[in-house]
Design an enzyme around this catalytic site. Structure first.
Site, PDB file in Angstrom:
ATOM      1  N   LYS A   1       0.845  -1.289  -0.071  1.00 61.17           N
ATOM      2  CA  LYS A   1       0.053   0.061  -0.044  1.00 61.17           C
ATOM      3  C   LYS A   1       0.820   1.236   0.106  1.00 61.17           C
ATOM      4  O   LYS A   1       2.086   1.426   0.260  1.00 61.17           O
ATOM      5  CB  LYS A   1      -0.982  -0.077   1.382  1.00 61.17           C
ATOM      6  CG  LYS A   1      -0.084  -0.125   2.597  1.00 61.17           C
ATOM      7  CD  LYS A   1      -0.833  -0.515   3.571  1.00 61.17           C
ATOM      8  CE  LYS A   1      -0.312  -0.491   5.052  1.00 61.17           C
ATOM      9  NZ  LYS A   1      -0.966  -1.244   6.012  1.00 61.17           N
TER      10      LYS A   1
ATOM     11  N   ARG B   1     -10.232  -1.171  15.578  1.00 53.67           N
ATOM     12  CA  ARG B   1     -10.273  -0.618  14.490  1.00 53.67           C
ATOM     13  C   ARG B   1     -11.397  -1.225  13.384  1.00 53.67           C
ATOM     14  O   ARG B   1     -12.322  -1.411  13.676  1.00 53.67           O
ATOM     15  CB  ARG B   1      -9.051  -0.082  13.754  1.00 53.67           C
ATOM     16  CG  ARG B   1      -8.972   0.823  12.481  1.00 53.67           C
ATOM     17  CD  ARG B   1      -7.701   1.105  11.930  1.00 53.67           C
ATOM     18  NE  ARG B   1      -6.715  -0.113  11.592  1.00 53.67           N
ATOM     19  CZ  ARG B   1      -5.646   0.173  10.831  1.00 53.67           C
ATOM     20  NH1 ARG B   1      -4.924   1.090  10.824  1.00 53.67           N
ATOM     21  NH2 ARG B   1      -5.277  -1.271  10.422  1.00 53.67           N
TER      22      ARG B   1
ATOM     23  N   TYR C   1      13.685  30.753   9.130  1.00 54.93           N
ATOM     24  CA  TYR C   1      12.402  31.162   9.783  1.00 54.93           C
ATOM     25  C   TYR C   1      12.248  31.434  11.378  1.00 54.93           C
ATOM     26  O   TYR C   1      12.423  30.051  11.842  1.00 54.93           O
ATOM     27  CB  TYR C   1      10.905  30.641   9.221  1.00 54.93           C
ATOM     28  CG  TYR C   1      10.931  30.647   7.700  1.00 54.93           C
ATOM     29  CD1 TYR C   1      10.778  32.063   7.063  1.00 54.93           C
ATOM     30  CD2 TYR C   1      10.944  29.795   6.995  1.00 54.93           C
ATOM     31  CE1 TYR C   1      10.580  32.010   5.713  1.00 54.93           C
ATOM     32  CE2 TYR C   1      10.762  29.633   5.497  1.00 54.93           C
ATOM     33  CZ  TYR C   1      10.791  30.957   4.675  1.00 54.93           C
ATOM     34  OH  TYR C   1      10.510  30.966   3.714  1.00 54.93           O
TER      35      TYR C   1
ATOM     36  N   MET D   1      10.322  24.758   3.215  1.00 54.97           N
ATOM     37  CA  MET D   1       9.736  23.873   2.251  1.00 54.97           C
ATOM     38  C   MET D   1      10.647  23.249   1.272  1.00 54.97           C
ATOM     39  O   MET D   1      10.619  22.118   0.783  1.00 54.97           O
ATOM     40  CB  MET D   1       8.569  24.756   1.239  1.00 54.97           C
ATOM     41  CG  MET D   1       7.650  23.927   0.463  1.00 54.97           C
ATOM     42  SD  MET D   1       6.407  24.918  -0.359  1.00 54.97           S
ATOM     43  CE  MET D   1       5.409  25.291   0.884  1.00 54.97           C
TER      44      MET D   1
HETATM   45  C1  LIG Z   1       0.013  -2.135   6.686  1.00 53.94           C
HETATM   46  C2  LIG Z   1      -0.584  -3.466   7.251  1.00 53.94           C
HETATM   47  C3  LIG Z   1       0.345  -4.639   7.247  1.00 53.94           C
HETATM   48  C4  LIG Z   1       1.828  -4.372   7.216  1.00 53.94           C
HETATM   49  O1  LIG Z   1       2.307  -4.070   8.392  1.00 53.94           O
HETATM   50  P1  LIG Z   1       3.808  -3.863   8.575  1.00 53.94           P
HETATM   51  O2  LIG Z   1       3.866  -3.469  10.060  1.00 53.94           O
HETATM   52  O3  LIG Z   1       4.298  -2.826   7.787  1.00 53.94           O
HETATM   53  O4  LIG Z   1       4.530  -5.051   8.398  1.00 53.94           O
HETATM   54  C5  LIG Z   1      -0.447  -5.639   7.597  1.00 53.94           C
HETATM   55  N1  LIG Z   1      -1.642  -5.648   8.062  1.00 53.94           N
HETATM   56  C6  LIG Z   1      -2.474  -4.707   7.804  1.00 53.94           C
HETATM   57  C7  LIG Z   1      -4.025  -4.922   8.035  1.00 53.94           C
HETATM   58  C8  LIG Z   1      -2.222  -3.390   7.496  1.00 53.94           C
HETATM   59  O5  LIG Z   1      -2.978  -2.426   7.319  1.00 53.94           O
END
Ligand SMILES: *Cc1c(COP(=O)(O)O)cnc(C)c1O
Length: 378
Positions: free
Chosen positions: A40, A138, A266, A314
């Site tokens: 992802k 969640r 800044y 930036m």
């Molecule tokens: C992102 C994610 C993972 C991967 O987790 P890592 O700690 O990066 O290995 C696994 N399961 C779910 C549901 C996730 O959202």
């Protein structure tokens, strides 16, 4: 080696190291455990197409992404690879599941019913994984209510329940609670007794620390670790040693000497305590240099650690290069990576920025060129 001289700021992605990490993690898993590669967020900032192509060449069992758009990118690259969507699918995205032959995650009855109705109307079936909330708070159905949902899904003719999974909230910080989650999940599996071919998974990178070869678990979901970053410093991770894949660099755009007392950047959050040679680097928070590195971070120049002075801006970051010989405009400054004899790991970079490596990687922006090393020709 590609010539990087044309870049102001770039990341190098070492796909050969990525491949070695993948093979080591795969080799550490008990026989028959599937490898679900989590790619992802543009493969954690490493670039989805290049990373996914390499994964397809090496062989993984499943891809996991956050949403149907990310999945569509993978689907364009190869038919047939199974792809799990980890986040909730919005109603208007649901037709993408059918178009691209994707696997959805289900947390409640309404979601299940909606997908069943859609699949039925299209005369097809949809693959789904049931997610169990064992304490993450969640996604997923609360574990004590999961049996009912499991049976409801099984009774829906247009859904095919291919897997069941849960997610750990604290695998990198609280082994005791992780074990509680594991036991809640296993307890539920005892009750529902899914068929042998059901894909059962729980472990993310940090979970591999406590991954028991319980025969119930027949898959793992690995994200961060395949990119060569341990989820926490002293992790055991089934004894797997990984190498960093990503290196983050910028160049020196300007060098100058400033007098004692000069306020830097800044808001003048830093005043020079003595005459100082500063270098202005060609990367700032618009590139993914965390704003939080202001007055806290460091970079490596010619192997020397150089403190960040004042706020990160930036497009530029100011560092102290006093006393470093033979500096020139155009020289490389390393945010993450090696500058012999020193190294800044993604973990150290994230610590300095008071964040976590997942966030630091995802924050490296589109403006930063990705340079790929050793792509494998087929
Ligand atoms: C992102 C994610 C993972 C991967 O987790 P890592 O700690 O990066 O290995 C696994 N399961 C779910 C549901 C996730 O959202």
């Amino acid at each position: 080696m590609p010539d990087n001289a044309q870049h102001r700021c770039w990341v190098e992605i070492h796909l050969d190291a990525f491949e070695r990490n993948l093979k080591r993690i795969q080799a550490s898993l008990p026989h028959g455990v599937r490898y679900i590669s989590v790619v992802k967020a543009d493969a954690y900032g490493h670039g989805m197409p290049q990373v996914v192509r390499r994964l397809m060449q090496c062989g993984v069992d499943y891809f996991a992404v956050a949403n149907t758009r990310e999945a569509a990118l993978i689907r364009e690259m190869g038919a047939g690879w199974p792809i799990l969507i980890l986040s909730p699918v919005l109603p208007e995205e649901a037709p993408d599941l059918i178009r691209d032959d994707l696997t959805a995650t289900i947390s409640d009855f309404t979601e299940a019913q909606r997908l069943n109705t859609l699949a039925h109307s299209k005369n097809t079936t949809l693959k789904v994984h049931l997610k169990i909330d064992t304490g993450m708070g969640r996604l997923g159905v609360w574990h004590e209510q999961a049996l009912k949902l499991y049976e409801a899904i099984k009774a829906m003719p247009s859904l095919r329940l291919e897997g069941i999974y849960t997610h750990f909230s604290s695998a990198d910080s609280d082994p005791e609670f992780t074990e509680t989650q594991r036991q809640r999940f296993l307890g539920l599996l005892e009750i529902i007794n899914p068929p042998e071919d059901c894909i059962i998974h729980a472990d993310n990178s940090a979970g591999l620390d406590s991954f028991t070869a319980d025969r119930r678990f027949n898959a793992v979901r690995v994200g961060l670790l395949q990119f060569g970053i341990p989820p926490y410093p002293d992790s055991v991770l089934a004894g797997v040693r990984v190498e960093p894949v990503l290196h983050f660099n910028a160049r020196i755009g300007l060098i100058k000497k400033l007098p004692t007392g000069t306020g830097i950047s800044y808001g003048h959050t830093h005043h020079l305590p003595k005459e100082t040679t500063i270098a202005v680097l060609t990367a700032g928070y618009g590139d993914g240099v965390p704003y939080a590195l202001g007055n806290r971070g460091k970079v490596l120049v010619h192997g020397h650690p150089c403190a960040v002075l004042g706020r990160v801006t930036m497009d530029q970051t100011i560092v102290d290069v006093s006393g470093i010989p033979d500096l020139q405009v155009g020289d490389v400054a390393v945010f993450i990576g090696k500058s012999a004899p020193r190294q800044i790991t993604a973990n150290a970079f994230s610590d300095d920025a008071q964040t976590i490596p997942w966030d630091a990687l995802c924050s490296i922006s589109k403006r930063v060129t990705r340079v790929y090393f050793t792509p494998r020709e087929l």
